[in-house]
Design an enzyme around this catalytic site. Structure first.
Site: not given
Ligand code: F6P
Length: 387
Positions: A79, A141, A184, A310
């Site tokens: 990131r 997402d 999400g 997962v």
């Protein structure tokens, strides 16, 4: 790497942000289509950090063969942001270094595979008068703007749906309420899609604040009608009416708290940083509280499951493999035509270039009147806001 001539062209690829199934399929498609035009392809390791630290591999045909079905990313991901990068304990703006490295390699274009953070980081590289960039929308997402869908989402939706199927059988056996927390970030696409596909009785998404008493009442009525188990799909960013849980956030302490947690754990992995020496604060998932409150309000035994990473692991579905191949092939065409500074988006049946400026910084959440929400309500699913 091939020797540079005036005519010879080189592109770079990197994968950034949280990984997801389909990244390798997309790397393969971009690389193979670029090679089709005799363009040399290099892959930077571990996202933007590889570009800053000059760590890359040449992606020849052998390197990108046999990876279509493989989960994760052969390039690694992170990131890290070029403009705010932790360089051995000090956070520095490494944008100029990233651009200089790309220039030294005579990169025609940098192809960035990532989600919203990557779109912003890639567009910063353009703005700093630096690089030509093409991006592909990747995230479970499904919240990137200007595209109907993102790769990785279909696979995550399938994994989450299978989890709901499995929870159904055990919830039925024990006549329990079971809540499943799904990822999400601040968008509800994954919980909504998997919730509908798995037939969840209640679906909670960040876009529709929930009222715990309404849910309890819905579950009571459901039980009275003879249905003695219930499944609740909870998006990690879901929040109660009024906006706040005990810790001021959503299902996992809110998107900001979740991101802080992720940033801290990345820092903690790096020896020498302060965070490395401190134990991480793990927040109680709010799905725990939802389950606790529902058990109290309904008197029915309740359990929770957090699917976690997962959802991001393993082989991509056929739909994602196909999507990645189409997006990557379109990127190859755009590179050949020198059509840069766009994201390749999906519009209906086609892949289309969209100016990156129209994408970066915008999160695509689920619209209140979205047909998926209407369909869920029509089949009697409680969205947490009304009976
Ligand atoms: O953006 C993808 C995603 O999986 C989100 O759904 C989730 O909130 C986040 O990444 C988790 O991040 P990490 O893997 O860094 O913990």
């Amino acid at each position: 790497m091939k020797r540079q001539t005036k005519l010879h062209r080189t592109i770079g690829i990197l994968t950034a942000g949280g990984d997801c199934p389909g990244l390798n399929a997309a790397i393969r498609a971009v690389a193979k289509s670029a090679m089709h035009y005799d363009i040399t392809v290099v892959g930077f390791l571990d996202g933007f950090r590889g570009l800053v630290e000059n760590r890359f591999v040449t992606l020849d045909d052998r390197m990108v063969s046999g990876i279509l079905t493989v989960g994760g990313t052969i390039l690694g991901s992170s990131r890290d942001k070029p403009h705010k990068m932790d360089m051995g304990g000090t956070v520095m703006d490494m944008t100029k270094v990233a651009i200089a490295n790309a220039r030294r390699m005579h990169l025609d274009c940098l192809v960035c595979l990532g989600g919203n953070g990557t779109m912003k980081n890639a567009s910063r590289l353009i703005q700093q008068n630096g690089l030509n960039v093409i991006t592909l929308p990747k995230t479970i997402d499904n919240d990137v703007a200007m595209t109907d869908t993102c790769f990785g989402f279909d696979t995550a939706k399938s994994i989450a749906t299978e989890a709901i199927d499995r929870l159904h059988t055990t919830a039925t056996s024990h006549h329990r309420i079971i809540a499943l927390e799904l990822m999400g970030h601040s968008a509800g696409w994954l919980a909504l899609g998997a919730g509908i596909a798995g037939g969840a009785d209640v679906i909670l998404i960040p876009e529709i604040p929930y009222d715990i008493r309404t849910i309890a009442e819905f579950l009571r009525i459901r039980r009275q009608s003879g249905k003695r188990f219930s499944i609740i799909a909870v998006a990690e960013g879901a929040t109660a009416v009024g906006g706040k849980g005990e810790d001021g956030g959503g299902a996992s302490g809110g998107k900001k708290a979740g991101r802080k947690k992720a940033e801290r754990s990345e820092e903690a992995e790096r020896p020498g940083t302060e965070a490395h020496q401190e134990p991480l604060m793990i927040q109680e998932p709010m799905v725990n509280r939802i389950v606790r409150e529902l058990q109290l309000l309904t008197g029915v035994e309740a359990r929770m499951t957090q699917l976690g990473h997962v959802q991001r692991g393993g082989t991509p579905t056929a739909t994602d493999r196909l999507l990645c191949t189409r997006l990557g092939a379109m990127a190859g065409e755009l590179i050949a035509a020198r059509h840069y500074n766009v994201m390749v988006g999906v519009k209906g049946d086609t892949c289309v270039p969209v100016p990156l400026a129209k994408v970066a910084g915008i999160v695509r959440t689920v619209p209140a009147e979205h047909p998926w929400i209407q369909a869920a309500r029509m089949v009697g699913t409680c969205m947490g806001d009304r009976l």
